[in-house]
Write a protein that holds these residues in place. Structure first.
Motif, PDB file in Angstrom:
ATOM      1  N   SER A  62      16.308 -25.353  -7.620  1.00 27.25           N
ATOM      2  CA  SER A  62      16.041 -25.111  -6.193  1.00 27.25           C
ATOM      3  C   SER A  62      15.710 -26.448  -5.534  1.00 27.25           C
ATOM      4  O   SER A  62      15.548 -27.465  -6.239  1.00 27.25           O
ATOM      5  N   GLY A  63      15.583 -26.430  -4.221  1.00 31.35           N
ATOM      6  CA  GLY A  63      15.202 -27.652  -3.520  1.00 31.35           C
ATOM      7  C   GLY A  63      13.815 -28.124  -3.932  1.00 31.35           C
ATOM      8  O   GLY A  63      13.575 -29.319  -4.115  1.00 31.35           O
ATOM      9  N   THR A  64      12.907 -27.193  -4.104  1.00 29.59           N
ATOM     10  CA  THR A  64      11.541 -27.569  -4.507  1.00 29.59           C
ATOM     11  C   THR A  64      11.549 -28.186  -5.903  1.00 29.59           C
ATOM     12  O   THR A  64      10.848 -29.172  -6.168  1.00 29.59           O
ATOM     13  N   ASN A  90      12.731 -31.609  -5.713  1.00 32.73           N
ATOM     14  CA  ASN A  90      11.658 -32.478  -5.207  1.00 32.73           C
ATOM     15  C   ASN A  90      10.639 -32.808  -6.299  1.00 32.73           C
ATOM     16  O   ASN A  90      10.181 -33.939  -6.424  1.00 32.73           O
ATOM     17  N   HIS A 126       7.782 -30.211   4.715  1.00 36.58           N
ATOM     18  CA  HIS A 126       7.857 -29.024   3.852  1.00 36.58           C
ATOM     19  C   HIS A 126       6.660 -28.957   2.904  1.00 36.58           C
ATOM     20  O   HIS A 126       6.095 -29.980   2.523  1.00 36.58           O
ATOM     21  N   GLN A 161      12.681 -32.865   6.871  1.00 38.26           N
ATOM     22  CA  GLN A 161      11.864 -31.814   7.494  1.00 38.26           C
ATOM     23  C   GLN A 161      12.489 -30.434   7.311  1.00 38.26           C
ATOM     24  O   GLN A 161      13.673 -30.319   7.010  1.00 38.26           O
ATOM     25  N   SER A 162      11.652 -29.444   7.548  1.00 38.65           N
ATOM     26  CA  SER A 162      12.137 -28.059   7.573  1.00 38.65           C
ATOM     27  C   SER A 162      12.511 -27.662   8.990  1.00 38.65           C
ATOM     28  O   SER A 162      13.118 -26.619   9.206  1.00 38.65           O
ATOM     29  N   ASP A 172      14.665 -35.945   1.820  1.00 39.06           N
ATOM     30  CA  ASP A 172      14.832 -34.536   1.461  1.00 39.06           C
ATOM     31  C   ASP A 172      15.785 -33.900   2.476  1.00 39.06           C
ATOM     32  O   ASP A 172      15.411 -33.625   3.615  1.00 39.06           O
ATOM     33  N   ALA A 229      17.209 -30.938   2.282  1.00 36.88           N
ATOM     34  CA  ALA A 229      17.365 -29.501   2.031  1.00 36.88           C
ATOM     35  C   ALA A 229      18.067 -28.799   3.201  1.00 36.88           C
ATOM     36  O   ALA A 229      19.040 -28.070   3.000  1.00 36.88           O
ATOM     37  N   HIS A 230      17.589 -29.059   4.415  1.00 38.40           N
ATOM     38  CA  HIS A 230      18.142 -28.333   5.564  1.00 38.40           C
ATOM     39  C   HIS A 230      19.500 -28.820   5.999  1.00 38.40           C
ATOM     40  O   HIS A 230      20.330 -28.046   6.468  1.00 38.40           O
ATOM     41  N   SER A 237      18.299 -28.474  -1.148  1.00 36.00           N
ATOM     42  CA  SER A 237      18.690 -27.121  -1.532  1.00 36.00           C
ATOM     43  C   SER A 237      20.191 -27.027  -1.294  1.00 36.00           C
ATOM     44  O   SER A 237      20.726 -27.722  -0.435  1.00 36.00           O
ATOM     45  N   HIS A 284      21.744 -24.120  -0.414  1.00 43.71           N
ATOM     46  CA  HIS A 284      22.022 -22.804   0.164  1.00 43.71           C
ATOM     47  C   HIS A 284      21.574 -22.677   1.617  1.00 43.71           C
ATOM     48  O   HIS A 284      21.313 -21.592   2.097  1.00 43.71           O
ATOM     49  N   LYS A 285      21.406 -23.798   2.297  1.00 44.14           N
ATOM     50  CA  LYS A 285      20.972 -23.720   3.703  1.00 44.14           C
ATOM     51  C   LYS A 285      22.196 -24.080   4.555  1.00 44.14           C
ATOM     52  O   LYS A 285      23.060 -23.211   4.729  1.00 44.14           O
TER      53      LYS A 285
HETATM   54  C1  LIG Z   1      12.674 -29.830   3.763  1.00 46.74           C
HETATM   55  C2  LIG Z   1      12.692 -28.811   2.681  1.00 46.74           C
HETATM   56  N1  LIG Z   1      12.594 -29.225   1.411  1.00 46.74           N
HETATM   57  C3  LIG Z   1      12.598 -28.353   0.387  1.00 46.74           C
HETATM   58  C4  LIG Z   1      12.707 -27.003   0.605  1.00 46.74           C
HETATM   59  C5  LIG Z   1      12.639 -26.068  -0.566  1.00 46.74           C
HETATM   60  O1  LIG Z   1      13.827 -25.545  -0.866  1.00 46.74           O
HETATM   61  P1  LIG Z   1      13.973 -24.314  -1.894  1.00 46.74           P
HETATM   62  O2  LIG Z   1      13.652 -23.108  -1.122  1.00 46.74           O
HETATM   63  O3  LIG Z   1      15.406 -24.434  -2.307  1.00 46.74           O
HETATM   64  O4  LIG Z   1      13.013 -24.555  -3.023  1.00 46.74           O
HETATM   65  C6  LIG Z   1      12.812 -26.520   1.904  1.00 46.74           C
HETATM   66  C7  LIG Z   1      12.927 -25.066   2.135  1.00 46.74           C
HETATM   67  O5  LIG Z   1      13.034 -24.535   3.170  1.00 46.74           O
HETATM   68  C8  LIG Z   1      12.809 -27.447   2.973  1.00 46.74           C
HETATM   69  O6  LIG Z   1      12.871 -27.037   4.228  1.00 46.74           O
END
Ligand SMILES: Cc1ncc(COP(=O)(O)O)c(C=O)c1O
Length: 449
Positions: free
Chosen positions: A111-113, A116, A140, A189-190, A215, A217-218, A242, A244-245
């Motif tokens: 996953s994205g987390t 990270n 995030h 950022q998210s 990061d 992810a978005h 991530s 899947h966004k």
């Molecule tokens: C900036 C950012 N990093 C990491 C993540 C985590 O991603 P994941 O849900 O794939 O663990 C998010 C999730 O929304 C995010 O917005």
């Protein structure tokens, strides 16, 4: 009270009516899942961190790969049975390097987390310092003390944030980096409206010698489609994300790098395994390979239309009296827009009212919110509706449905049927192979019980 027999299961509160057989539980979960699918088919999905997968991606997600284990790297596994898995993973990394034009990709983070956490394992030790965007400014959880960064024992310092531009303040960020001398400077950022001014900070990165981590992810799908910034060319050492966004792949993660220092490769590989993964979800790796290949073919057109739609939606909402942030900057340069709905009773109430009308968004903290559990905004993303085939002209309809609920105060129950009728034209997958197949239909392998 009925005695639970060998094939019955007592739901926690012990009320006889809630006793269900295992067969009933299975059937109930299957039915509820179908209801969920149908609900989304009849809804307008606007969560900025979601998407749906293409038909080819869904096929491999349902394969035997899901049942297998593969620790380590292709050719150096701890398990037998990985002949085809090695082929797929090697191809996936090759396609990732091609799409992101870089020397290194690791597609194992689940996953994205987790990606990270792997970067933190690779480049930081407990007690090290890191600069990052604060949570209320759109950073995030995994960048924060209460999330992955805290788990690794990293001490975070937040960049000054410009509420008018919804971006970090470059002068303040430069000063902070020079003052704190972080081991890692993290960006991303998210709530991502505009590109991070990475290039403006390059002098400070070089002076301090920090690892620059972005990061994505978005915005990974927008970067892949060459319609957002290009962090590896602008000074980032490693990009995590991530898949899947805006990148419309499986729920998974990945990282890429140009290996400015050769040691980065070993550190990142070890960060992922054994750092933070054991097995790494092999069906998702196959699904990611397909997503990236589809991105090569359709990614630019998709990213382009996503950003056009986000901007058109922002404009249409603004014209209908909603307070979309950053009007002076054209509202957004990404898939996301943010709306201050404080005057309409706040983010939670508005998000719930919209959900009752089958319009799915999330409540969101705004930089000036003082109560972290009472967000005054909502966040809206245009990436999923773009893949459903919506164009700029359709944004007027979406904005009108939202305004009827939020601005005009119409009961959601009087808007929902119009939303369902509108959505009937947008249930098929676009920007992928097998275009035109239903987006929310999943095959059933077995009959009803
Ligand atoms: C900036 C950012 N990093 C990491 C993540 C985590 O991603 P994941 O849900 O794939 O663990 C998010 C999730 O929304 C995010 O917005």
């Amino acid at each position: 009270m009925a005695e639970p027999s060998r094939d019955t299961f007592l739901i926690s509160n012990g009320i006889p009516e809630t006793v269900k057989t295992s067969r009933e539980i299975v059937q109930s979960v299957r039915e509820t899942t179908r209801r969920h699918n149908n609900w989304f088919k009849e809804s307008i999905p606007l969560i900025a961190s979601e998407n749906f997968t293409s038909p080819a991606v869904r096929e491999v997600m349902n394969s035997d790969l899901h049942n297998r284990y593969a620790e380590g790297l292709p050719g150096k596994r701890y398990y037998q049975g990985n002949i085809y898995i090695d082929e797929i993973e090697t191809l996936c990394e090759e396609v990732a390097r091609e799409v992101f034009r870089c020397r290194f990709a690791d597609v194992r983070p689940v996953s994205g987390t987790v990606a990270n956490l792997a970067v933190l394992m690779a480049f930081a030790k407990p007690g090290d310092k890191m600069t990052a965007v604060g949570l209320s400014d759109g950073g995030h959880l995994s960048h924060a003390k209460i999330g992955a960064a805290g788990l690794r024992g990293v001490r975070t310092h937040h960049y000054p944030f410009d509420k008018k531009t919804m971006n970090i303040d470059p002068d303040g960020a430069r000063r902070l980096i020079r003052e704190v001398k972080p081991k890692i400077a993290l960006f991303g950022q998210s709530v991502y409206l505009f590109p991070t001014p990475l290039e403006e900070l390059r002098d400070a990165f070089e002076e301090v010698g920090c690892v620059v981590w972005y990061d994505a992810a978005h915005v990974l799908g927008l970067i892949a489609g060459k319609r957002f910034q290009d962090p590896l060319r602008e000074g980032a050492d490693v990009v995590s994300g991530s898949t899947h966004k805006t990148l419309p792949g499986p729920q998974h993660g990945m990282m890429i790098s140009d290996l400015r220092r050769e040691s980065f490769e070993t550190s990142l590989r070890r960060g992922v395994f054994p750092g933070v993964t054991s097995n790494h979800h092999l069906h998702s790796v196959a699904a990611l390979a397909i997503t990236l290949a589809e991105t090569m073919e359709f990614g630019e057109a998709y990213a382009d239309q996503t950003i056009r739609n986000a901007s058109a939606l922002a404009q249409a909402l603004h014209e209908r009296g909603l307070d979309v942030l950053c009007e002076a900057l054209g509202f957004t340069e990404s898939h996301t827009l943010v709306i201050d709905v404080e005057e309409h009773h706040g983010g939670a109430k508005v998000a719930k009212a919209l959900e009752d009308a089958n319009i799915i968004v999330n409540k969101n903290l705004l930089p000036w919110d003082s109560d972290p559990v009472r967000p005054s905004g909502i966040r809206v993303g245009a990436q999923e509706i773009t893949r459903l085939g919506m164009k700029e002209k359709d944004m007027t309809d979406v904005a009108e449905f939202m305004a009827r609920v939020v601005v005009k105060g119409e009961a959601p129950s009087s808007v929902i049927e119009d939303v369902k009728t509108f959505k009937r034209d947008f249930t098929k997958a676009h920007y992928c192979f097998f275009e035109g197949q239903e987006a929310y239909d999943y095959p059933s392998f077995v009959d009803d019980m």
